[in-house]
Design an enzyme around this catalytic site. Structure first.
Site, mmCIF file in Angstrom:
data_model
loop_
_atom_site.group_PDB
_atom_site.id
_atom_site.type_symbol
_atom_site.label_atom_id
_atom_site.label_comp_id
_atom_site.label_asym_id
_atom_site.label_seq_id
_atom_site.Cartn_x
_atom_site.Cartn_y
_atom_site.Cartn_z
ATOM 1 N N ASP A 103 0.769 -1.144 -0.041
ATOM 2 C CA ASP A 103 -0.040 0.104 -0.109
ATOM 3 C C ASP A 103 0.902 1.269 0.021
ATOM 4 O OD1 ASP A 103 0.894 -0.968 2.796
ATOM 5 O OD2 ASP A 103 -0.694 0.429 3.514
ATOM 6 N N GLU A 169 -0.559 -2.019 5.383
ATOM 7 C CA GLU A 169 0.501 -1.832 6.412
ATOM 8 C C GLU A 169 0.106 -0.605 7.141
ATOM 9 O OE1 GLU A 169 3.496 -1.064 8.809
ATOM 10 O OE2 GLU A 169 3.398 0.029 6.862
ATOM 11 N N GLU A 170 0.154 0.477 6.322
ATOM 12 C CA GLU A 170 -0.270 2.024 6.809
ATOM 13 C C GLU A 170 -1.356 2.069 7.701
ATOM 14 O OE1 GLU A 170 2.170 3.546 6.989
ATOM 15 O OE2 GLU A 170 3.463 3.181 5.048
ATOM 16 N N ARG A 214 18.498 -5.895 14.408
ATOM 17 C CA ARG A 214 18.388 -6.137 15.755
ATOM 18 C C ARG A 214 17.714 -7.343 16.356
ATOM 19 N NH1 ARG A 214 19.191 -3.226 20.585
ATOM 20 N NH2 ARG A 214 17.713 -3.501 22.179
ATOM 21 N N HIS A 403 7.498 8.700 4.731
ATOM 22 C CA HIS A 403 6.148 9.555 4.591
ATOM 23 C C HIS A 403 6.043 11.092 4.264
ATOM 24 C CE1 HIS A 403 4.176 6.490 7.276
ATOM 25 N NE2 HIS A 403 5.000 6.053 6.612
#
Length: 439
Positions: A103, A169-170, A214, A403
């Site tokens: 998306d 996902e957003e 990580r 963004h």
């Protein structure tokens, strides 16, 4: 005895690494290089024609058609507009899921790229552009290439590969389900049951060629909250005749910041509370009845997440009461903590180093961005990592962030992402049986 101990040590160490045939490794490397131009072409197509969350109809159809041409079993649509491809290998082995998000964002692109988005839409009642301002177009293109390369090497695949092209996902539009949570709900991790999942994210702020990772908590949990302060409307010339929700709301904004700075043990983990919206009033000389604010919470510890949520409720309601108003607090959990299985991460670092070089694979501190890839990790062990795509000539302090209208990536970073996804997939399936992961 000494020689025996050395031999045992070497065997133990070697058993933790992949046993992929060097000829197959070379073959995959060559195929990845040969596909770079195609990956760039796909990425530019998706970039030029972006679609918002739960509206990725053309994107999903494009991906599904590609997978079908490869002879991959396809489920479409899944979770509204998503695609799941199933590639069964020629040998028995694990079920490995690979995920890409598809998306875009309600952002108006601001650059001179020949494939810049010209798409427009209405979002939350406002006219806006649509842009892949977070790199999901690159993720989609990379996973399409991974699917094509692995399909060409089906006979060497041990087990089954699930290609998950995830919408939203957003975040799904208000009132709708969507994203990874909906995909999990609809069973994408079952039939066959997924053993492990891998995902990546391109980074415009990370130097080209680097891979960042990580173990354990890598990206923060994300909560969204809203606070509605209700006072009493009055004339702006006589505020004493009403209860001003704007002043009280401003006090709440300041009060919320002390939750992090004065009430949270930041030596344990970082935390963030941000107000992103504050709306009130329609005219300069009228004190309105209500004020509204909305924001986000980012935490890297589940206990801290619960505690901060409770403190936000307490702070807002009590400050409002002290001024003669009321406050309604609503908190929505958006994405859990992105948690990289420590044992899995340790075993796959070598695969990342093969993709980028030992000096370019860097362990980082946790970041306060969030990712709903974490919804998959709640169910199965997973590894999520960052791939750098900041052009070498960019000043890291001035590079456009994700963004934003000026977001841009160096497309050469996609080859690193493609190699990394191929390596973790093939290396994991060729690891000796019995290697376990923690959860």
């Amino acid at each position: 005895m000494k020689r025996l101990l050395i031999l045992i040590f070497l065997v133990t160490q070697l058993s933790t690494f992949a046993q992929i045939n060097p000829k197959l490794q070379t073959k995959l490397e060559q195929q990845a290089k040969e596909m770079e131009a195609q990956v760039i072409e796909w990425r530019r197509h998706f970039h030029q024609y972006p679609e918002l969350s739960n509206r990725e109809n053309k994107t999903g159809a494009y991906v599904a058609e590609h997978l079908k041409k490869l002879g991959i079993e396809v489920q479409y649509p899944v979770a509204k507009t998503g695609v799941v491809g199933l590639l069964k290998g020629g040998k028995p082995g694990p079920v490995i899921a690979l995920r890409a998000d598809i998306d875009a964002l309600p952002v108006t692109e601001r650059n001179s790229l020949p494939f810049a988005s010209k798409e427009r839409t209405t979002f939350n009642g406002q006219e806006t552009g649509v842009m892949h301002a977070c790199g999901h177009d690159t993720h989609t293109a990379i996973l399409m290439a991974v699917a094509e390369i692995l399909s060409k090497n089906r006979s060497d695949i041990k087990g089954t590969i699930k290609f998950i092209f995830q919408p939203a996902e957003e975040g799904a539009p208000a009132g709708e389900e969507g994203g990874a949570a909906l995909m999990v709900k609809e069973g994408v991790l079952e039939n066959p049951k997924v053993d492990v999942i891998f995902g990546m994210h391109i980074q415009s702020i990370t130097p080209l060629g680097r891979i960042l990772y990580r173990p354990a908590g890598m990206m923060a949990a994300s909560d969204w909250f809203s606070i509605k302060v209700k006072g009493k409307q009055s004339h702006g010339a006589a505020p004493w005749m009403g209860v001003d929700p704007i002043v009280i709301g401003a006090q709440i904004v300041n009060g919320l910041q002390t939750i992090v700075s004065r009430q949270t043990d930041l030596t344990k983990e970082a935390a963030v509370i941000t107000i992103g919206r504050f709306q009130a009033g329609v005219r300069e000389n009228i004190i309105p009845e209500e004020a509204y604010m909305g924001g986000t919470i980012r935490t890297l510890d589940n206990a801290m997440q619960d505690a901060i949520q409770e403190k936000i409720r307490l702070t807002a309601t009590k400050i409002a009461e002290s001024g003669g108003a009321t406050a309604e607090v609503t908190i929505e959990r958006k994405a859990p903590l992105t948690y990289n299985d420590p044992a899995l991460t340790e075993k796959m670092v070598g695969s990342l180093r093969k993709a980028a070089g030992t000096e370019n694979v860097i362990r980082i501190n946790a970041v306060t961005g969030s990712e709903d890839f974490s919804e998959f990790q709640k169910k199965v062990p997973g590894l999520f990592f960052f791939v750098g795509a900041m052009p070498p000539d960019q000043d890291p302090t001035k590079v456009p962030a994700h963004h934003t209208p000026d977001f841009m990536i160096d497309e050469r970073g996609m080859l690193t992402g493609l190699r990394a996804m191929l390596n973790v997939t093939m290396d994991y399936m060729y690891m000796p049986s019995g290697i376990s992961v923690t959860k």
